[in-house]
Design an enzyme around this catalytic site. Sequence first.
Site, PDB file in Angstrom:
ATOM      1  NE  ARG A  39      -4.209  -1.846   1.657  1.00 25.96           N
ATOM      2  CZ  ARG A  39      -5.141  -2.335   2.446  1.00 25.96           C
ATOM      3  NH1 ARG A  39      -5.041  -2.209   3.745  1.00 25.96           N
ATOM      4  NH2 ARG A  39      -6.200  -2.919   1.941  1.00 25.96           N
ATOM      5  CE  LYS A 200     -21.391 -19.066   3.604  1.00 26.65           C
ATOM      6  NZ  LYS A 200     -21.894 -18.607   4.901  1.00 26.65           N
ATOM      7  N   GLY A 358      -9.852  -9.678  -2.065  1.00 27.03           N
ATOM      8  CA  GLY A 358      -8.773 -10.134  -1.188  1.00 27.03           C
ATOM      9  C   GLY A 358      -8.223 -11.496  -1.573  1.00 27.03           C
ATOM     10  N   GLY A 381     -13.150  -3.978  -0.368  1.00 28.98           N
ATOM     11  CA  GLY A 381     -14.543  -3.529  -0.284  1.00 28.98           C
ATOM     12  C   GLY A 381     -14.917  -2.563  -1.387  1.00 28.98           C
TER      13      GLY A 381
END
Length: 400
Positions: A39, A200, A358, A381
Amino acid sequence: MPAFKTLDDLPADLTGQTALVRVDLNLPMQEGRASDVTRVEAVKPTILELADRGAKVLLLAHFGRPHGQRHSTMSTSVVQGDVERVLDREVMFISEVSGPVVQQSLAILRPGDIGLLDNVRFWPGEEANDPEFAKAIAANGDFYVNDAFSAAHRAHASTEGLAHLLPAYAGRAMEAELKALDAALGNPTRPVAAVVGGAKVSTKLDVLQNLVKQVQHLVIGGGMANTFLAARGVDVGKSLAEHDLAATANRIMDEAEHAGCTVHLPYDVVVAKEFAANPPSLRTANVHEVAAEEMILDIGPQAVEALGDVLKTCRTLVWNGPLGAFETPPFDAATVALAKTAAALTQDGSLTSVAGGGDTVAALAHAGVAQDFTYISTAGGAFLEWMEGRELPGVAALQR
Ligand code: ADP
Ligand code: MG
């Protein structure tokens, strides 16, 4: 692509100006040390460019979740050393984000110097996007640069509020991310394929719903594929599957058909009776031949080959979610093989490939193709919300 200003819109010489730069320094920590400095590397070009053009650079970032209170373990001073090492410059730590301490520090800093403000989430005004809090920060800067796409899905003072109070610019990392995302879904060259995998369906319903309207080919893999197969009446044995979402899965497949999007489900799969590395019960089976005590843990080799052929007909690929339980061998095989095909097509110049998420980033790194995709987003996100077709407040504020 929606217009936003970049560092190219600033004067060449920034001497005498102070830049407030929102960066992502929320580094993963292990035993009090940063375990990965990707980052910092991502925001290095923006910071050094502004400094080298003569600005005083004030870095603004969050670190952990202090919920509006000071915690010494969550001070950005914890990562000061990592920032200095990656930038190869001295960085002055400033224990506030606004007020006289920042003013006094600015009086010490010379043009081209870099200051690191403390964790902006120590103040409740950050997450509340309190205009007074943003104003107090803005008082010490001449312009605002947002280089933290990963925080752009939050409407916080440092990610959104400040853009309304100061001339606002996208940093180089933000600019690259927005360009890549625009090439993948905003304004892509068709045909477009989307690969959606992972555990999922329930965590990615909005992603699927958005994609069927945007892409010509939707590849469903991972545990999600089991839910879709089950919805079509396939017996998936003991596989991870959300049987209660059968109606939803069928609706998504109907919507895809109406929109002219082909949904690709596997016709062969890799199964085992126990979830372990190289289990004795491992076998490849047609989806209609999964036994009651077996689990689908990866899509099969025939399916992968067919998907490779689909990618060969496409010009754009957007990928989120591994095709199998890739952390455990050999259930990484499909993900690795399809990633290599996508990487080769990208290197040949026939495919623009953008991936994020991720576990997806980890899986593509494991496949050894991280450098060969057009763009890999590390913004978890924010990347998913973008795949859902949402407007990100931090990006929208830059577009004004
Ligand atoms: P991302 O973080 O990239 O968005 P997800 O978190 O949605 O991806 O999904 C990744 C997880 O899905 C991995 O931990 C992987 O092991 C799991 N997974 C993929 N396929 C299967 C499967 N067939 N059965 C169980 N887990 C699976
Ligand atoms: Mg994940």
